[in-house]
Each structure stands twice: as C-alpha cells, then as structure tokens.
Design a protein around this motif. Structure first.
Motif, short mmCIF file in Angstrom:
data_model
loop_
_atom_site.label_atom_id
_atom_site.label_comp_id
_atom_site.label_asym_id
_atom_site.label_seq_id
_atom_site.Cartn_x
_atom_site.Cartn_y
_atom_site.Cartn_z
N LYS A 1 -4.70 4.40 -7.55
CA LYS A 1 -3.34 3.76 -7.29
C LYS A 1 -3.16 3.04 -8.53
O LYS A 1 -1.86 2.94 -8.78
CB LYS A 1 -3.47 3.25 -6.15
N TRP B 1 -6.94 5.02 -0.01
CA TRP B 1 -6.29 4.29 -0.90
C TRP B 1 -7.46 3.51 -1.81
O TRP B 1 -8.29 2.86 -0.95
CB TRP B 1 -5.44 3.04 -0.41
N PHE C 1 0.81 -1.19 -0.02
CA PHE C 1 -0.08 0.02 -0.10
C PHE C 1 0.86 1.44 -0.19
O PHE C 1 0.32 2.24 0.06
CB PHE C 1 -0.86 0.07 1.29
N ASN C 2 2.15 0.84 -0.07
CA ASN C 2 3.14 2.15 -0.10
C ASN C 2 4.46 1.64 -0.83
O ASN C 2 4.49 0.47 -0.97
CB ASN C 2 3.20 2.88 1.12
N ARG D 1 -10.77 2.27 3.95
CA ARG D 1 -11.04 3.65 3.81
C ARG D 1 -11.61 4.31 5.07
O ARG D 1 -11.28 5.53 5.44
CB ARG D 1 -11.63 4.30 2.44
N TYR E 1 -8.10 1.62 -5.82
CA TYR E 1 -7.35 0.88 -6.79
C TYR E 1 -7.65 1.80 -8.07
O TYR E 1 -6.89 1.89 -8.76
CB TYR E 1 -8.00 -0.39 -6.99
#
Length: 587
Positions: free
Chosen positions: A429, A424, A92-93, A418, A426
C-alpha cells in the motif's frame, strides 16, 4: 521534489482539509516527510478527532506521543509550546493515508482531555505520555505509571531528567525505602479496576507471570477468575523498559543504529530499516538500488526467522514439544546465512545511513539459493505436523476472535489484522525501498482467531521466500552506499586515498553527521505489524526526539478484550497468537 510527488502531496493535503473543521485548526506545518500536519488548540482536539474519525477514512489512532519543546532552538513560525502532544491517525482506504495533529501545551498547565472514549487504544498511549512526559489526560480511566515503577520520581523523557546513571549519586536503598518499594508492589484489585460483579460471586485473583514460560518474557497478567473462567485480565508491563527513546537523544545519528536491533530482538535489521530511512528522509539521501535490494533481502530473512520463533513457541505453549526443535534448526540455517553476509547473527546492525555496512560477500548467492530450495518442504512437513493436528485446531479455532473493525479500533496491524480478512500490507500500500518492483501476495484469513493468525504467519514465510528469490535473481550491480556527505560512515577504502576523506570518516564516526532541521516519520511492515520511527532533528549530531511506535505495545493492550470469558488454557493460546516480545513492548 518531483512534480508527481508535489501533485500527490497536494491531493493528500486537499483530502486532509476536507475532513478537518477549518475553524478549529490553528495552522498547517510543512514537514520533511510530507505528512499533512496541523496544529489544533487544546480545547478543540476532541471535536477535531471526532470529526476526523466520523469522516469514515481515517479510522485508526496509529500513535499518540509527546515532545518536550523547551530546549528546541529551531521552532520559527510554530505556536508557542513547552510540551506538544502529537496524534497520528491512519487510513486504510480513501485518498488520505494519514494525518498528524499537534496540540501545544504550557509547562504550567500540561493538561489535555482524554480520547479513550473515541479510540480505546489511546489508553496505554496516554498513560505512556503521562509517565514519560507528565502530560495529564483529564478523564482518563486509570492514569498511572506504565513503563516505570510506581515509585519513580519525575518523567524520564523530559529534557531536565537525567539520562545516565553517572549523572546521579550511587543507588542505595535504606530499610524504610525497601519497605516502601515492597508496599508499592502490593496487589490491590480495586486500584487495578477489578470489582466484584455481584455479592454471590466467588472470585480468585491469579498472577500469570512475570516468570511464566508462556508469557514470552518478563510480563505479568493479573487475572480475575470465577472458577476456571476469566472475568477480567489486566496486563502489567514495563519490567523490560530500558529507556530506548531517551538513548536516542544521547547517541549520534550513526551510533544509535545498534540500539534499534534490540527493540524487537528477534527482528534484527528489520529494526534498522525505519530508523535509517527516517534519517535519510531528513538528510535528503537517495539510497542506491543495490543497497535497497540488500536491505529487503535481509529484512525478509529476519521476517522468516521471527515467524519461525512465533510458530515454534506458540505450538510449544500448547503442549506440542517436537516442532520447536525442528523449527529452531531451520532458524539456525537462517542465522548462518545472515552471519556470512553481516558478520553477526541476531543483532548485526548492518544497515547504515545511506545504505548498508558492506557489500555482499563472494558466494552469497549459492547459500541463499540452497535455503530457498530447502525451506518449502519443511513448511509442508510442519503443516502436517501442526496445522492439521486436531488438538492444535481444538485449542486455537474460535479462540481469541476479533473482527476487522475491532482490530482497527485497537490499532492492530500486521498478521493480526490480515487474519481478520483485510488485505492490507504496508509493503504493497505504501511501498518503500523497492518493494513496488516485487511480485508477492498478501496472505489473509477470515475468522480472526488464534488459528488464523498462525496460518497467516506461515503463509507469510512462503511469501518472504518469493521476495528473497526476486532479490537473488535481480540483484543489481553498483554501490552499496550512497555517495552523499551525510551517508555514514564513508567507505573505508576511500579513507586511504586522501586526508579529507579520512577526517570526514573520523568526525562522522566520533561525532556523527549533522542532520538538517526538521521532522520525519518512516514506517515499515515489520515482523509483528507496523513499526514507525518518528524523528525530530534540531540541526545537531543527535536526535532531538526519537519516537518508536512498536506493534507489540499496541497489540498487547487488546489482551483483556480477548481474555474475558475465556479459560486460562485459552489465554495461553491467545498470548502465543498475538506474537510479541517484551523488548518491543517496553522499549
């Protein structure tokens, strides 16, 4: 592949090598989707996964599944394997989005160590792999059937297991077999992992479901109670299991599309999205811009429809009866638009390999524009009616709380993630199908409780309206389906011009397209979280392996954590806030 993609893939592979201990990796495999994929020995998978997780970026066990390789013809250059266990780990990062790890196992010894102590959400995933493939996870705390009945013989996703009832004699049960089936359903708290905490405790065991209106389908939760408080809760699923992944191995690539609609049955074409994009990735098909935007628009209509169902039923579960009637009236307006565009309402199966089934009908824009002007005012009314209602607040605020780290540990995505404050999505991202062209916000909350999960869902409806308005104002002209020999089926009018196109149409519909050898995963931001199809082609007209990773299956596993220490009334709010449907859980 473009230079930009190659450079991006090289950066991703470099990041993957950095987190993986190189001496523990058997080999690297190139796949059609470009996901860094590595084979690891059975004895090394635990230390490798521990190293991956401790690296700090690859924090979520996204999926765990298996493949029966015994009938696969195109495996040149890969390690010998009868059964392959596949781990998908997501970030996620950081620079690495995800990595795929594979472990080869022999049919004589299909055993591998559990990782439930590394990731708690591996529990159900390992049980599913044992149930459907017979892979034994040594050290698992409760390795038992999860989707099939406890008396089931065999492992259904093995290639030597029958796929259709017509392959078996007529089903009958003798009196002794009926007795055995009933005995198998007898509730034994000890076998379910429920134990008395002290000699002074006075426990009661209670079945919630599988025929209770607040469990949202055929779903059973066995509760261990001390007074009104829940000491433990054990979900019991599988009542709605239909062998959806097995069906994917017996239908052509084209004819399987209608089956996907029935996975998350309130998500409609949202289910088609990852499947057809996965096939297109395997086939090398580029979808025209008009078809991409049509897909986005219809997917967001179904997101609105699904969130309205969530909103109305959650409120109804808590005793407020009026809103669900108003909300379902608005859902009906969504279905009227979908029906005019697709021809069907809940399960239109409108997406096709290479595009969509047909072009937009004349006058579609007027219906959509009227709805975009109508719904925001209704949402404002619901905000006054529900979200500001002191009883609703009292029933949901501070109930069923988890934080971002706990959500990632348990594999929670979508609105549930969230609601903990992590921005975040999809669609932002890892944009697909043209979402990168569209300006919209990612709704978040801060407390991660039932109230915040509801609030995020409602704000997502407003953002979906923004996305649909962009599609309305910027719909390009052009084809609604790719001009590609594997796009199915070819546009019908062309079949009237020459015999070759007619034959192509007939063979494509009857037998299906022959998709090149390879494997690819495609993931989307579905209505309830991340939905992924992981497809394996052996160069035939049917999928060799169709893996469906649904958010409902993953999210429901967290229920015991949220239920312990809560009251029965709180549990009803928690179940409603998770937003699941049992067809999405059981497949």
């Amino acid at each position: 592949m473009s230079e930009v993609f190659e450079r991006s893939r090289a950066d991703t592979m470099g990041a993957a090598v950095a987190v993986l201990p190189p001496h523990m990796v058997l080999m690297e495999e190139a796949t059609r989707d470009g996901v860094p994929t590595f084979w690891v020995g059975r004895g090394q998978i635990r230390p490798v996964l521990q190293a991956v997780k401790s690296g700090g970026t690859l924090r979520m066990l996204f999926d765990l599944t298996a493949v029966d390789e015994r009938q696969r013809e195109h495996r040149t250059g890969l390690p010998a394997s009868d059964f392959t266990v596949v781990y998908h780990v997501k970030s996620f990062n950081g620079p690495l989005d995800e990595v795929r790890l594979k472990v080869p196992l022999s049919a004589d010894d299909p055993n591998i160590s559990t990782i439930t102590d590394i990731w708690p959400n591996a529990n159900w995933l390992e049980r599913e792999a044992w149930d459907l493939f017979g892979v034994v996870f040594e050290g698992h705390p409760h390795l038992s059937r999860i989707l099939t009945p406890p008396t089931w013989q065999g492992h259904p996703l093995r290639k030597d297991h029958y796929a259709r009832a017509t392959e078996r004699p007529p089903y009958t049960l003798s009196e002794d077999q009926v007795f055995d089936e009933q005995e198998a359903l007898r509730f034994d708290p000890e076998s379910w992992g429920m134990k008395r905490h002290s000699d002074n405790s006075d426990f009661m065991f209670l079945n919630l479901g599988p025929n209770h209106p607040s469990v949202h389908g055929v779903f059973r939760v066995v509760l261990q109670l001390e007074g009104e408080m829940i000491v433990d809760a054990v979900p019991d699923i599988g009542f709605h299991h239909r062998g959806a992944e097995k069906m994917g191995e017996r239908q052509s690539w084209h004819t399987y599309i209608p089956y996907t609609d029935r996975i998350d049955y309130v998500g409609g074409v949202m289910n088609n999205f990852p499947y057809v994009m996965g096939v297109e990735k395997l086939a090398g098909i580029t979808v025209p811009p008009r078809a991409q935007l049509i897909r986005i628009m219809l997917a967001e209509f179904f997101r609105i429809s699904s969130h309205l169902v969530f909103y109305g039923t959650m409120v109804q579960d808590l005793g407020q009866l009026s809103p669900v009637f108003y909300i379902f009236t608005d859902r009906e307006r969504v279905f009227e638009i979908i029906e005019k565009i697709c021809g069907f309402r809940m399960h239109p199966a409108f997406f096709r390999i290479g595009g969509v089934a047909m072009d937009l009908p004349q006058g579609w824009d007027g219906e959509v524009r009227a709805f975009l002007d109508y719904l925001p005012k209704r949402l404002d009314e619901y905000n006054e009616l529900v979200m500001k209602n002191p009883i609703f607040k009292g029933r949901t605020k501070g109930i069923g709380v988890y934080n971002t780290e706990e959500a990632i540990e348990w594999g929670v995505t979508g609105p549930g993630l969230r609601a903990t404050g992590l921005e975040w999505d999809y669609r932002k991202k890892s944009p697909y199908s043209g979402y990168d062209q569209i300006d919209f916000d990612i709704p978040t909350a801060v407390n991660g409780d039932c109230y915040d999960r509801a609030a995020v869902h409602i704000e997502e409806i407003r953002q979906s309206l923004r996305i649909i308005r962009y599609c309305l104002d910027n719909m390009p002209g052009g084809a609604y389906k790719a001009e590609h020999p594997l796009a199915m089926p070819p546009p019908k009018p062309r079949t009237m011009h020459d015999i070759e196109t007619l034959i192509h149409h007939f063979v494509g519909v009857s037998w299906g397209p022959v998709i090149p050898v390879g494997e690819a995963r495609c993931c989307i931001e579905a209505t309830k979280g991340l939905n992924q199809y992981y497809l394996t082609s052996d160069g035939g007209t049917m999928s060799y392996r169709t893996r469906i990773r649904t958010p409902s299956f993953i999210h429901l596993q967290q229920l015991p954590l949220l239920a312990r220490g809560a009251s029965i009334a709180d549990l009803i709010a928690i179940i409603g806030s998770i937003d699941f449907v049992m067809a999405d859980v059981d497949r």
